[in-house]
Design an enzyme around this catalytic site. Structure first.
Site, PDB file in Angstrom:
ATOM      1  N   TYR A 141     -13.422  -1.130  -8.398  1.00 16.48           N
ATOM      2  CA  TYR A 141     -13.711   0.076  -8.448  1.00 16.48           C
ATOM      3  C   TYR A 141     -15.257   0.239  -8.762  1.00 16.48           C
ATOM      4  O   TYR A 141     -15.993   1.163  -8.415  1.00 16.48           O
ATOM      5  CB  TYR A 141     -13.037   0.958  -9.387  1.00 16.48           C
ATOM      6  CG  TYR A 141     -11.701   1.364  -8.922  1.00 16.48           C
ATOM      7  CD1 TYR A 141     -10.814   0.619  -8.409  1.00 16.48           C
ATOM      8  CD2 TYR A 141     -11.258   2.959  -8.839  1.00 16.48           C
ATOM      9  CE1 TYR A 141      -9.380   1.124  -7.950  1.00 16.48           C
ATOM     10  CE2 TYR A 141     -10.353   3.497  -8.307  1.00 16.48           C
ATOM     11  CZ  TYR A 141      -9.186   2.531  -7.740  1.00 16.48           C
ATOM     12  OH  TYR A 141      -8.056   3.061  -7.307  1.00 16.48           O
ATOM     13  N   LYS A 191      -3.661 -12.239  -8.365  1.00 15.03           N
ATOM     14  CA  LYS A 191      -3.815 -12.967  -7.077  1.00 15.03           C
ATOM     15  C   LYS A 191      -4.545 -14.220  -7.297  1.00 15.03           C
ATOM     16  O   LYS A 191      -5.599 -14.501  -6.461  1.00 15.03           O
ATOM     17  CB  LYS A 191      -4.513 -12.037  -6.048  1.00 15.03           C
ATOM     18  CG  LYS A 191      -4.145 -12.483  -4.357  1.00 15.03           C
ATOM     19  CD  LYS A 191      -2.896 -12.180  -3.750  1.00 15.03           C
ATOM     20  CE  LYS A 191      -2.808 -12.973  -2.620  1.00 15.03           C
ATOM     21  NZ  LYS A 191      -1.346 -13.184  -1.855  1.00 15.03           N
ATOM     22  N   ASP A 223       1.577  -9.667  -4.564  1.00  9.47           N
ATOM     23  CA  ASP A 223       2.390  -9.178  -3.366  1.00  9.47           C
ATOM     24  C   ASP A 223       3.832  -9.482  -3.853  1.00  9.47           C
ATOM     25  O   ASP A 223       4.918  -8.596  -3.442  1.00  9.47           O
ATOM     26  CB  ASP A 223       2.041 -10.147  -2.208  1.00  9.47           C
ATOM     27  CG  ASP A 223       1.614 -11.618  -2.451  1.00  9.47           C
ATOM     28  OD1 ASP A 223       1.651 -11.959  -3.601  1.00  9.47           O
ATOM     29  OD2 ASP A 223       1.405 -12.449  -1.519  1.00  9.47           O
ATOM     30  N   ASP A 247      -3.669   0.569  -9.420  1.00  7.53           N
ATOM     31  CA  ASP A 247      -3.562   1.782  -8.835  1.00  7.53           C
ATOM     32  C   ASP A 247      -2.461   1.764  -7.719  1.00  7.53           C
ATOM     33  O   ASP A 247      -1.586   2.659  -7.397  1.00  7.53           O
ATOM     34  CB  ASP A 247      -5.064   2.022  -8.022  1.00  7.53           C
ATOM     35  CG  ASP A 247      -4.903   3.153  -7.260  1.00  7.53           C
ATOM     36  OD1 ASP A 247      -4.515   4.133  -7.629  1.00  7.53           O
ATOM     37  OD2 ASP A 247      -5.337   3.155  -5.969  1.00  7.53           O
ATOM     38  N   ASP A 251       1.883   3.605  -7.870  1.00  7.45           N
ATOM     39  CA  ASP A 251       2.128   4.658  -6.997  1.00  7.45           C
ATOM     40  C   ASP A 251       3.673   4.208  -6.447  1.00  7.45           C
ATOM     41  O   ASP A 251       4.673   4.960  -6.309  1.00  7.45           O
ATOM     42  CB  ASP A 251       1.550   4.915  -5.585  1.00  7.45           C
ATOM     43  CG  ASP A 251       0.521   6.000  -5.857  1.00  7.45           C
ATOM     44  OD1 ASP A 251       0.202   6.262  -6.926  1.00  7.45           O
ATOM     45  OD2 ASP A 251      -0.163   6.721  -4.737  1.00  7.45           O
TER      46      ASP A 251
END
Ligand code: IPM
Ligand code: MG
Length: 352
Positions: A141, A191, A223, A247, A251
Protein backbone atom coordinates in the site's frame (compact mmCIF):
# COMPACT_ATOMS: atom_id res chain seq x y z
CA UNK A 1 -13.39 9.68 32.43
CA UNK A 2 -13.27 12.42 29.79
CA UNK A 3 -12.61 11.64 26.13
CA UNK A 4 -12.58 13.64 22.97
CA UNK A 5 -13.82 11.45 20.12
CA UNK A 6 -13.58 12.57 16.50
CA UNK A 7 -16.37 11.17 14.33
CA UNK A 8 -15.86 10.80 10.59
CA UNK A 9 -19.26 9.69 9.27
CA UNK A 10 -17.91 9.51 5.70
CA UNK A 11 -19.95 8.43 2.70
CA UNK A 12 -22.93 6.25 1.82
CA UNK A 13 -24.32 4.45 4.86
CA UNK A 14 -21.44 5.80 7.01
CA UNK A 15 -23.48 8.66 8.58
CA UNK A 16 -26.39 6.29 9.33
CA UNK A 17 -24.28 3.73 11.17
CA UNK A 18 -22.08 6.19 13.08
CA UNK A 19 -25.21 7.96 14.37
CA UNK A 20 -26.33 4.65 15.91
CA UNK A 21 -22.94 3.95 17.51
CA UNK A 22 -23.02 7.44 19.06
CA UNK A 23 -26.35 6.61 20.69
CA UNK A 24 -24.73 3.56 22.26
CA UNK A 25 -21.64 5.50 23.38
CA UNK A 26 -23.89 8.20 24.86
CA UNK A 27 -25.75 5.53 26.85
CA UNK A 28 -22.44 4.11 28.13
CA UNK A 29 -21.28 7.61 29.10
CA UNK A 30 -24.48 8.30 31.00
CA UNK A 31 -24.36 5.01 32.90
CA UNK A 32 -20.70 5.28 33.86
CA UNK A 33 -20.64 9.04 34.42
CA UNK A 34 -18.13 9.55 31.61
CA UNK A 35 -17.89 12.66 29.47
CA UNK A 36 -17.46 11.87 25.77
CA UNK A 37 -17.18 14.91 23.55
CA UNK A 38 -17.94 14.16 19.88
CA UNK A 39 -16.63 16.34 17.06
CA UNK A 40 -17.53 15.60 13.44
CA UNK A 41 -15.29 16.09 10.41
CA UNK A 42 -15.55 15.27 6.73
CA UNK A 43 -13.50 12.47 5.21
CA UNK A 44 -13.76 10.62 1.93
CA UNK A 45 -16.01 11.50 -1.00
CA UNK A 46 -17.90 14.10 1.04
CA UNK A 47 -14.61 15.90 1.76
CA UNK A 48 -13.59 15.77 -1.91
CA UNK A 49 -16.92 17.37 -2.83
CA UNK A 50 -16.41 20.14 -0.27
CA UNK A 51 -12.69 20.87 -0.50
CA UNK A 52 -11.13 18.83 -3.30
CA UNK A 53 -9.22 16.45 -1.04
CA UNK A 54 -10.33 13.29 0.76
CA UNK A 55 -8.72 14.33 4.06
CA UNK A 56 -7.96 17.96 4.87
CA UNK A 57 -4.97 18.86 7.07
CA UNK A 58 -7.47 20.27 9.60
CA UNK A 59 -9.43 17.01 9.79
CA UNK A 60 -6.21 15.00 10.18
CA UNK A 61 -4.95 17.36 12.90
CA UNK A 62 -8.24 16.99 14.78
CA UNK A 63 -7.91 13.21 14.62
CA UNK A 64 -4.30 13.35 15.80
CA UNK A 65 -5.32 15.51 18.79
CA UNK A 66 -8.24 13.25 19.77
CA UNK A 67 -8.56 10.34 22.20
CA UNK A 68 -9.92 8.14 19.40
CA UNK A 69 -11.53 8.31 15.97
CA UNK A 70 -14.77 6.62 14.96
CA UNK A 71 -15.22 6.23 11.22
CA UNK A 72 -18.32 5.15 9.27
CA UNK A 73 -17.30 4.26 5.74
CA UNK A 74 -15.65 5.97 2.81
CA UNK A 75 -15.75 5.28 -0.86
CA UNK A 76 -17.50 6.75 -3.77
CA UNK A 77 -17.83 6.01 -7.45
CA UNK A 78 -14.25 7.27 -8.10
CA UNK A 79 -12.68 3.88 -7.42
CA UNK A 80 -14.42 2.52 -10.51
CA UNK A 81 -12.48 4.97 -12.67
CA UNK A 82 -8.86 3.79 -13.06
CA UNK A 83 -7.77 7.24 -14.27
CA UNK A 84 -9.25 9.23 -11.37
CA UNK A 85 -6.59 11.41 -9.72
CA UNK A 86 -8.33 11.90 -6.36
CA UNK A 87 -9.78 8.86 -4.62
CA UNK A 88 -11.78 8.90 -1.42
CA UNK A 89 -9.71 5.88 -0.34
CA UNK A 90 -6.66 8.18 -0.20
CA UNK A 91 -8.25 9.84 2.81
CA UNK A 92 -8.38 6.54 4.64
CA UNK A 93 -4.79 5.65 3.78
CA UNK A 94 -3.64 9.16 4.79
CA UNK A 95 -5.46 8.82 8.07
CA UNK A 96 -3.93 5.41 8.86
CA UNK A 97 -0.46 6.73 8.08
CA UNK A 98 -1.08 10.06 9.84
CA UNK A 99 -2.18 8.29 13.02
CA UNK A 100 0.59 5.65 12.71
CA UNK A 101 -1.93 2.91 13.36
CA UNK A 102 0.18 0.00 12.21
CA UNK A 103 -2.05 -2.82 13.43
CA UNK A 104 -5.56 -3.46 12.21
CA UNK A 105 -7.49 -5.83 14.46
CA UNK A 106 -10.36 -7.62 12.75
CA UNK A 107 -12.09 -10.12 15.03
CA UNK A 108 -14.31 -12.66 13.29
CA UNK A 109 -16.67 -14.51 15.58
CA UNK A 110 -19.60 -16.54 14.40
CA UNK A 111 -22.74 -16.06 16.46
CA UNK A 112 -24.39 -19.49 16.84
CA UNK A 113 -27.74 -18.02 15.79
CA UNK A 114 -26.27 -16.80 12.50
CA UNK A 115 -24.64 -19.98 11.20
CA UNK A 116 -27.41 -20.30 8.64
CA UNK A 117 -26.66 -16.83 7.23
CA UNK A 118 -23.23 -18.00 6.11
CA UNK A 119 -22.79 -19.93 2.86
CA UNK A 120 -20.54 -22.38 4.73
CA UNK A 121 -21.86 -25.60 6.19
CA UNK A 122 -22.98 -25.00 9.81
CA UNK A 123 -20.71 -27.71 11.24
CA UNK A 124 -17.65 -25.88 9.87
CA UNK A 125 -18.64 -22.73 11.73
CA UNK A 126 -18.85 -24.16 15.22
CA UNK A 127 -16.37 -22.44 17.53
CA UNK A 128 -15.02 -19.98 14.96
CA UNK A 129 -13.30 -17.15 16.83
CA UNK A 130 -10.48 -15.58 14.84
CA UNK A 131 -8.56 -12.38 15.41
CA UNK A 132 -6.89 -11.24 12.21
CA UNK A 133 -4.17 -8.67 12.76
CA UNK A 134 -3.37 -6.96 9.52
CA UNK A 135 -0.25 -4.80 9.19
CA UNK A 136 -1.68 -1.45 8.11
CA UNK A 137 0.95 1.18 7.36
CA UNK A 138 3.48 -0.70 5.24
CA UNK A 139 3.74 -3.21 2.45
CA UNK A 140 2.33 -2.80 -1.03
CA UNK A 141 0.00 0.00 0.00
CA UNK A 142 2.80 2.42 0.83
CA UNK A 143 6.11 1.06 -0.53
CA UNK A 144 8.14 3.32 -2.83
CA UNK A 145 8.63 3.55 -5.76
CA UNK A 146 4.99 3.59 -6.72
CA UNK A 147 3.54 5.10 -9.87
CA UNK A 148 3.31 5.12 -13.63
CA UNK A 149 5.82 5.87 -16.35
CA UNK A 150 6.77 4.84 -19.85
CA UNK A 151 9.60 2.39 -20.32
CA UNK A 152 10.85 0.90 -23.60
CA UNK A 153 7.82 2.38 -25.33
CA UNK A 154 5.33 0.75 -22.97
CA UNK A 155 3.20 2.29 -20.27
CA UNK A 156 4.29 0.80 -16.94
CA UNK A 157 2.87 0.74 -13.40
CA UNK A 158 4.88 -0.06 -10.27
CA UNK A 159 3.97 -0.89 -6.66
CA UNK A 160 6.59 -1.92 -4.15
CA UNK A 161 6.25 -4.49 -1.37
CA UNK A 162 8.65 -3.15 1.20
CA UNK A 163 9.01 -3.97 4.90
CA UNK A 164 11.52 -2.85 7.49
CA UNK A 165 12.37 -5.24 10.31
CA UNK A 166 10.88 -2.93 12.95
CA UNK A 167 7.56 -2.77 11.09
CA UNK A 168 7.26 -6.55 11.13
CA UNK A 169 8.49 -6.85 14.70
CA UNK A 170 5.99 -4.45 16.29
CA UNK A 171 2.93 -6.00 14.65
CA UNK A 172 3.97 -9.62 15.25
CA UNK A 173 4.80 -8.81 18.89
CA UNK A 174 1.33 -7.32 19.27
CA UNK A 175 -0.14 -10.54 17.86
CA UNK A 176 1.71 -12.53 20.51
CA UNK A 177 0.57 -10.17 23.29
CA UNK A 178 -3.08 -10.48 22.23
CA UNK A 179 -2.78 -14.26 21.83
CA UNK A 180 -1.94 -14.55 25.54
CA UNK A 181 -5.55 -13.77 26.47
CA UNK A 182 -6.95 -16.11 23.82
CA UNK A 183 -6.17 -19.68 22.73
CA UNK A 184 -2.44 -18.94 22.59
CA UNK A 185 -1.95 -19.73 18.95
CA UNK A 186 -0.50 -17.39 16.31
CA UNK A 187 -0.60 -18.13 12.59
CA UNK A 188 1.81 -15.91 10.68
CA UNK A 189 0.72 -15.71 7.06
CA UNK A 190 3.21 -14.93 4.29
CA UNK A 191 4.40 -15.94 0.84
CA UNK A 192 7.91 -16.92 1.87
CA UNK A 193 8.29 -19.36 -1.04
CA UNK A 194 8.34 -16.39 -3.43
CA UNK A 195 8.69 -13.01 -1.74
CA UNK A 196 11.84 -11.65 -0.10
CA UNK A 197 9.73 -9.43 2.18
CA UNK A 198 7.94 -12.57 3.37
CA UNK A 199 11.24 -14.26 4.14
CA UNK A 200 12.17 -11.33 6.37
CA UNK A 201 8.69 -11.49 7.92
CA UNK A 202 9.02 -15.21 8.64
CA UNK A 203 12.53 -14.84 10.07
CA UNK A 204 11.36 -12.14 12.51
CA UNK A 205 8.19 -14.04 13.45
CA UNK A 206 10.28 -17.15 14.15
CA UNK A 207 12.51 -15.14 16.51
CA UNK A 208 9.52 -13.74 18.38
CA UNK A 209 8.06 -17.24 18.56
CA UNK A 210 11.25 -18.53 20.22
CA UNK A 211 11.02 -15.75 22.81
CA UNK A 212 7.40 -16.74 23.59
CA UNK A 213 7.44 -20.52 24.07
CA UNK A 214 4.01 -20.42 25.74
CA UNK A 215 2.40 -19.43 22.43
CA UNK A 216 2.17 -21.88 19.52
CA UNK A 217 3.44 -20.32 16.29
CA UNK A 218 2.52 -21.59 12.84
CA UNK A 219 3.70 -20.22 9.52
CA UNK A 220 1.28 -20.53 6.63
CA UNK A 221 1.51 -19.48 3.01
CA UNK A 222 -1.21 -17.02 2.08
CA UNK A 223 -2.73 -19.24 -0.62
CA UNK A 224 -3.01 -22.10 1.86
CA UNK A 225 -4.44 -19.74 4.48
CA UNK A 226 -7.15 -18.56 2.11
CA UNK A 227 -8.16 -22.19 1.59
CA UNK A 228 -8.05 -23.13 5.28
CA UNK A 229 -10.19 -20.14 6.20
CA UNK A 230 -13.13 -21.80 4.51
CA UNK A 231 -12.25 -25.47 4.99
CA UNK A 232 -11.28 -25.35 8.69
CA UNK A 233 -11.90 -21.85 10.05
CA UNK A 234 -12.11 -23.02 13.66
CA UNK A 235 -8.45 -24.09 13.54
CA UNK A 236 -7.34 -20.43 13.64
CA UNK A 237 -6.89 -18.23 16.70
CA UNK A 238 -4.71 -15.16 16.02
CA UNK A 239 -3.63 -14.56 12.42
CA UNK A 240 -1.01 -11.91 11.66
CA UNK A 241 -0.11 -10.83 8.16
CA UNK A 242 1.06 -8.24 5.66
CA UNK A 243 -1.20 -5.35 4.58
CA UNK A 244 -2.59 -6.60 1.25
CA UNK A 245 -2.81 -10.25 2.34
CA UNK A 246 -4.77 -9.06 5.38
CA UNK A 247 -7.07 -6.94 3.24
CA UNK A 248 -8.00 -9.94 1.11
CA UNK A 249 -8.17 -12.54 3.89
CA UNK A 250 -10.42 -10.39 6.08
CA UNK A 251 -13.03 -9.97 3.36
CA UNK A 252 -12.93 -13.73 2.95
CA UNK A 253 -13.18 -14.30 6.70
CA UNK A 254 -16.13 -11.91 6.97
CA UNK A 255 -18.25 -14.38 5.03
CA UNK A 256 -18.01 -16.73 8.01
CA UNK A 257 -19.93 -14.30 10.21
CA UNK A 258 -22.96 -14.31 7.95
CA UNK A 259 -22.75 -10.65 6.99
CA UNK A 260 -20.03 -8.06 6.62
CA UNK A 261 -22.39 -5.76 8.48
CA UNK A 262 -21.60 -7.59 11.73
CA UNK A 263 -17.87 -7.03 11.87
CA UNK A 264 -15.89 -4.29 13.61
CA UNK A 265 -12.27 -3.27 13.37
CA UNK A 266 -9.74 -1.37 15.41
CA UNK A 267 -6.56 0.19 14.07
CA UNK A 268 -4.04 0.89 16.76
CA UNK A 269 -0.45 2.04 17.07
CA UNK A 270 1.88 2.89 19.89
CA UNK A 271 -0.46 4.62 22.29
CA UNK A 272 -1.74 7.41 20.02
CA UNK A 273 -5.41 7.73 19.09
CA UNK A 274 -6.87 4.58 17.54
CA UNK A 275 -9.12 4.44 14.51
CA UNK A 276 -12.31 2.38 14.75
CA UNK A 277 -14.51 1.44 11.81
CA UNK A 278 -16.80 -1.34 10.64
CA UNK A 279 -15.19 -3.48 7.97
CA UNK A 280 -18.02 -2.99 5.48
CA UNK A 281 -17.89 -0.27 2.82
CA UNK A 282 -20.12 2.70 2.10
CA UNK A 283 -22.80 0.56 0.36
CA UNK A 284 -24.18 3.39 -1.81
CA UNK A 285 -26.94 1.06 -3.08
CA UNK A 286 -28.69 1.06 0.31
CA UNK A 287 -27.60 4.51 1.56
CA UNK A 288 -30.36 6.74 2.89
CA UNK A 289 -32.84 3.89 3.25
CA UNK A 290 -32.32 3.37 6.97
CA UNK A 291 -31.80 -0.36 6.58
CA UNK A 292 -28.04 -0.74 7.09
CA UNK A 293 -26.84 -3.02 9.88
CA UNK A 294 -25.36 -0.78 12.63
CA UNK A 295 -23.73 -3.68 14.51
CA UNK A 296 -20.30 -3.47 12.83
CA UNK A 297 -20.02 0.17 13.92
CA UNK A 298 -21.49 -0.42 17.37
CA UNK A 299 -18.98 -3.24 17.97
CA UNK A 300 -16.24 -0.91 16.67
CA UNK A 301 -17.24 1.61 19.33
CA UNK A 302 -16.87 -1.20 21.90
CA UNK A 303 -13.34 -1.80 20.62
CA UNK A 304 -12.75 1.96 20.96
CA UNK A 305 -13.73 1.80 24.62
CA UNK A 306 -11.44 -1.16 25.20
CA UNK A 307 -8.33 -0.19 23.25
CA UNK A 308 -8.28 3.62 23.38
CA UNK A 309 -10.21 4.57 26.52
CA UNK A 310 -9.26 1.70 28.82
CA UNK A 311 -12.90 0.76 29.53
CA UNK A 312 -12.97 -3.04 29.02
CA UNK A 313 -16.07 -3.63 31.17
CA UNK A 314 -18.11 -1.12 29.17
CA UNK A 315 -16.83 -2.68 25.93
CA UNK A 316 -17.86 -6.15 27.11
CA UNK A 317 -21.30 -4.84 28.10
CA UNK A 318 -21.92 -3.58 24.54
CA UNK A 319 -20.68 -6.85 23.03
CA UNK A 320 -22.91 -8.82 25.36
CA UNK A 321 -25.94 -6.67 24.51
CA UNK A 322 -25.31 -7.18 20.78
CA UNK A 323 -24.89 -10.92 21.32
CA UNK A 324 -28.22 -11.18 23.14
CA UNK A 325 -30.00 -9.00 20.59
CA UNK A 326 -28.96 -11.41 17.84
CA UNK A 327 -29.78 -14.44 20.01
CA UNK A 328 -33.28 -13.00 20.50
CA UNK A 329 -33.82 -13.01 16.75
CA UNK A 330 -33.48 -9.31 15.85
CA UNK A 331 -32.33 -9.07 12.21
CA UNK A 332 -31.60 -6.27 9.77
CA UNK A 333 -32.03 -6.84 6.03
CA UNK A 334 -28.48 -8.16 5.47
CA UNK A 335 -29.30 -10.94 7.96
CA UNK A 336 -32.56 -11.78 6.26
CA UNK A 337 -34.77 -9.66 8.54
CA UNK A 338 -36.59 -6.38 8.19
CA UNK A 339 -35.57 -4.37 11.24
CA UNK A 340 -34.55 -0.82 10.30
CA UNK A 341 -31.14 0.49 11.40
CA UNK A 342 -32.36 2.56 14.34
CA UNK A 343 -34.73 -0.14 15.60
CA UNK A 344 -31.82 -2.57 15.76
CA UNK A 345 -30.01 -0.05 17.96
CA UNK A 346 -33.14 0.37 20.11
CA UNK A 347 -33.07 -3.38 20.74
CA UNK A 348 -29.38 -3.29 21.66
CA UNK A 349 -29.92 -0.32 24.00
CA UNK A 350 -32.75 -2.15 25.74
CA UNK A 351 -30.33 -4.95 26.59
CA UNK A 352 -27.37 -2.77 27.54
C1 IPM B 1 -10.32 -2.05 3.94
C2 IPM B 1 -10.62 -1.42 2.62
C3 IPM B 1 -9.56 -0.40 2.30
C4 IPM B 1 -8.22 -1.12 2.22
C5 IPM B 1 -9.79 0.42 1.04
C6 IPM B 1 -11.12 1.12 1.07
C7 IPM B 1 -8.67 1.40 0.77
O1 IPM B 1 -10.73 -2.38 1.63
O2 IPM B 1 -10.25 -1.31 4.94
O3 IPM B 1 -10.17 -3.26 4.00
O4 IPM B 1 -7.88 -1.69 1.18
O5 IPM B 1 -7.51 -1.13 3.21
MG1 MG C 1 -10.64 -4.38 2.36
Amino acid sequence: MKANIVVLPGDGIGPEVTAEALRVLAAVAKKGNHTFRFTEHLMGGCSIDRSGVALTPEALAACQASSAVLLGAVGGPTCDDPTAKILSEQGLLGLRKGLSVFANLRPVKVHPALVDSSPLRPERLVGVDILVIRELTGGLYFGQPKGRDTKDGHERAVDTLEYYDFEVKRVVELAFRLAKDRKRKVTSVDKANVLESSRLWRQIATGIGKANPDIALDHMLVDTASMRLVTSPSSFDVVVTENLFGDILTDEASVLAGSMGMLPSASIGDGGPGLYEPIHGSAPDIAGKGIANPIGTILSSAMLLRHSLGLPAEAAAIEDAVYRTIADGCRTADLGGSLPTSRMTDEILKRL
